[in-house]
Design an enzyme around this catalytic site. Structure first.
Site, PDB file in Angstrom:
ATOM      1  N   ASP A 199       0.835  -1.203   0.000  1.00 55.73           N
ATOM      2  CA  ASP A 199       0.000   0.000   0.000  1.00 55.73           C
ATOM      3  C   ASP A 199       0.871   1.256   0.000  1.00 55.73           C
ATOM      4  O   ASP A 199       1.862   1.333   0.736  1.00 55.73           O
ATOM      5  CB  ASP A 199      -0.878  -0.029   1.271  1.00 55.73           C
ATOM      6  CG  ASP A 199      -1.781   1.184   1.369  1.00 55.73           C
ATOM      7  OD1 ASP A 199      -2.653   1.325   0.497  1.00 55.73           O
ATOM      8  OD2 ASP A 199      -1.606   1.984   2.303  1.00 55.73           O
ATOM      9  N   GLU A 241       1.164  -0.688  -5.131  1.00 53.87           N
ATOM     10  CA  GLU A 241       0.087   0.295  -5.314  1.00 53.87           C
ATOM     11  C   GLU A 241       0.726   1.667  -5.461  1.00 53.87           C
ATOM     12  O   GLU A 241       1.092   2.307  -4.472  1.00 53.87           O
ATOM     13  CB  GLU A 241      -0.873   0.294  -4.132  1.00 53.87           C
ATOM     14  CG  GLU A 241      -2.126   1.099  -4.435  1.00 53.87           C
ATOM     15  CD  GLU A 241      -2.459   2.211  -3.458  1.00 53.87           C
ATOM     16  OE1 GLU A 241      -3.470   2.891  -3.662  1.00 53.87           O
ATOM     17  OE2 GLU A 241      -1.709   2.423  -2.483  1.00 53.87           O
TER      18      GLU A 241
HETATM   19  C1  BGC Z   1      -5.507   2.849   0.126  1.00 47.58           C
HETATM   20  C2  BGC Z   1      -6.532   3.793   0.667  1.00 47.58           C
HETATM   21  C3  BGC Z   1      -6.017   4.369   1.963  1.00 47.58           C
HETATM   22  C4  BGC Z   1      -4.620   4.975   1.775  1.00 47.58           C
HETATM   23  C5  BGC Z   1      -3.973   5.311   3.074  1.00 47.58           C
HETATM   24  C6  BGC Z   1      -4.341   3.779  -0.120  1.00 47.58           C
HETATM   25  O1  BGC Z   1      -3.551   3.721  -1.105  1.00 47.58           O
HETATM   26  O2  BGC Z   1      -5.907   2.196  -1.045  1.00 47.58           O
HETATM   27  O3  BGC Z   1      -7.768   3.175   0.846  1.00 47.58           O
HETATM   28  O4  BGC Z   1      -6.898   5.347   2.429  1.00 47.58           O
HETATM   29  O5  BGC Z   1      -3.785   4.081   1.133  1.00 47.58           O
HETATM   30  O6  BGC Z   1      -3.659   4.125   3.737  1.00 47.58           O
END
Ligand code: BGC
Length: 546
Positions: A199, A241
């Protein structure tokens, strides 16, 4: 192995998928009981949103304990049973490694704010006496945050956060942090998960005078954890991501030595732009700019996820076009994107939804389906933040949509209950045995994709159609070529399809509906396409192994 090259991924949230104990909150036993549905749908991999202990101020991306399961979702044994059962059914599992930040309730932060400045514990996070450091970093959640710094009255200092102010960023310059997150990574790989979604991984390090994104230090760290993972665990996968343009996102594959997968953020908004304009060129541009990849790497393509539809890689006028068409009401917009589900975004037009899935499942990349989109679920923009696209799965028209039994008085988040998308109309039970339902169509598209490896592993060549409204491409792997043709406009289009030389003269079998078309004696091949129609033609040389 390389299972990720052929994966069909289904993204879901344990808490909104299925509740087994009547407390109104989805849980692991509930999810486990729904595995037959997922297997029957044909997906091969499940991506679970964060299920770790959390105050849930960012739906679980605010983690308070990395190795504990949020109690309402079940126990560790429940998780193990789920994992074993998923594996027994041939389903891989992707979980989240959220290491850029923690919750401000994480014991590391609670200790850091009380520890002496400069101490090992304090340095788990990024502190400052003033807010002018790292001024080049943009504020990501610009609708809710005005700065990347927040004041902590206990530490009497500002701490750095790229997302919500209750999510302090970990300090990756501290070797103790790097060791601690590697320990977390190993913990979940030891449990047997097949892949980790990294993430917000673009933001790990901060450097003065930069945007604090995509820094060389981040890539060095990713190479280090990849090599640790390969050495200890063999064929596990990292999925990045990173929302950025083609050039930026590609760097996360390294030379095949960083992440094996990355979300295809450059393609996502261009799929919508193409559908809004009825023009294939944005898709051709995005795919061309993002191929080829290093060996063993694969994009994760998607139409929707749990966040807003990200439009930031579009030009200003392109973004305005998509916003005007897909989010006419400002309540539908968030952080420059759109907080709506797929069906409402596409005007609940069945043919448009089908062509979107047809592209998702035939363009290069491992497709990710967002739970509920396979039945055309709607959203609720009255709910805060992105909660409107995270409502309970609609299983049936029973009380609480079959998500939980009638004992539940209150659900974790309200059901969609409006006239168009409400669970009484839109639900799995109503569609599962209906061959004409959206669900059945998507099941056939997935089956078609899985039966033709060219759609997962093949090269791509765009084909001339004589019309910008009709996208056509050939995917070739070994002796098999699959030709995909899709009308992106709301008008009937008659085209002359310039077929690749190796397919001329071969029978053309449409895969999804199993219809045999007259062989292409010559090219261009004349075709007439209904609005938003798409066709997948398998062309294999007679007797040749695919
Ligand atoms: C997730 C989000 C989240 C953010 C902070 C992102 O990239 O997909 O849902 O709010 O990270 O953790």
């Amino acid at each position: 192995m390389s299972w990720h090259l052929d994966a069909v991924i289904y993204q879901l949230h344990v808490r909104t998928f299925c509740d087994s104990n009547g407390d109104g909150i989805g849980d692991f036993p509930g999810l486990t009981s729904r595995l037959p549905y997922l297997q029957d749908l044909g997906v091969t991999c499940l991506w679970l949103l964060p299920f770790y202990e959390s105050p849930l101020r960012d739906d679980g991306y605010d983690i308070a304990h990395y190795e504990r399961i949020h109690p309402p979702y079940g126990t560790h044994d429940d998780f193990r049973r789920f994992l074993d059962e998923a594996h027994a059914r041939g389903l891989r599992v992707i979980t989240e490694l959220v290491i850029n930040h923690t919750s401000d309730q994480h014991p590391w932060f609670l200790a850091a704010r009380r520890a002496a400045p400069g101490s090992r514990k304090r340095d788990f996070y990024v502190w400052s006496d003033h807010t002018s450091r790292y001024a080049g970093a943009r504020v990501i959640f610009s609708d809710t945050e005005s700065s990347n710094w927040a004041w902590d009255p206990v530490a009497r200092a500002f701490y750095w956060h790229r997302f919500f102010s209750h999510q302090p960023d970990l300090n990756f310059d501290n070797p103790g942090v790097r060791r601690a997150v590697v320990k977390v990574m190993r913990y979940w790989l030891d449990q047997g998960v097949d892949a980790l979604r990294l993430d917000a991984v673009a933001h790990l390090f901060e450097r003065e005078g930069t945007s604090c994104e995509n820094l060389p230090e981040t890539h060095a760290f990713l190479k280090a954890i990849r090599s640790d993972m390969d050495r200890r665990y063999g064929s596990r996968v990292l999925l990045a991501e990173v929302n950025g343009d083609a050039e930026t996102v590609r760097t996360y594959f390294g030379d095949g030595d960083e992440c094996q997968m990355a979300f295809h953020f450059p393609l996502l908004p261009r799929l919508f732009l193409a559908l809004v304009r009825g023009d294939a060129r944005p898709i051709i541009q995005a795919v061309t700019a993002t191929h080829p990849l290093p060996d063993g790497c694969q994009w994760a393509t998607f139409l929707r996820n749990h966040d807003e539809l990200a439009l930031s890689t579009l030009e200003e006028h392109e973004r305005a076009t998509v916003l005007d068409a897909c989010a006419p009401d400002t309540a539908m917009r968030l952080h420059g994107g759109i907080r709506r589900r797929l069906a409402p975004l596409l005007g609940n037009d069945r043919a448009r939804i089908e062509v979107a899935f047809s592209l998702l499942l035939s363009l290069p990349g491992s497709p990710v389906l967002y739970y509920g989109d396979e039945i055309g679920m709607g959203d609720d923009v009255r709910l805060p933040d992105r909660d409107g696209v995270r409502t309970p799965m609609q299983w049936s028209d029973d009380t609480h949509a079959g998500f939980t039994d009638a004992r539940a008085r209150r659900l974790i988040t309200p059901l969609i209950d409006d006239a168009t998308y409400g669970y009484r109309r839109i639900n799995v039970a109503a569609q599962i045995n209906d061959p004409d339902s959206l669900l059945s169509r998507i099941r056939r598209l997935i089956a078609g994709r899985r039966a033709h490896p060219a759609l997962a592993r093949g090269s791509i060549e765009f084909l001339q159609t004589g019309s910008d409204a009709v996208l056509a491409f050939a995917r070739t792997h070994g002796s098999e070529t699959v030709v995909v043709v899709a009308n992106l406009s709301s008008a009937v289009r008659s085209i002359g399809l310039v077929l690749p030389a190796q397919t001329v003269g071969l029978p053309l079998v449409e895969i999804v509906d199993d219809v045999v078309f007259p062989p292409a004696a010559a090219t261009p091949y004349p075709l007439s396409l209904a609005p938003y129609a798409s066709l997948w033609f398998a062309c294999a040389a007679a007797g040749a192994p695919a």
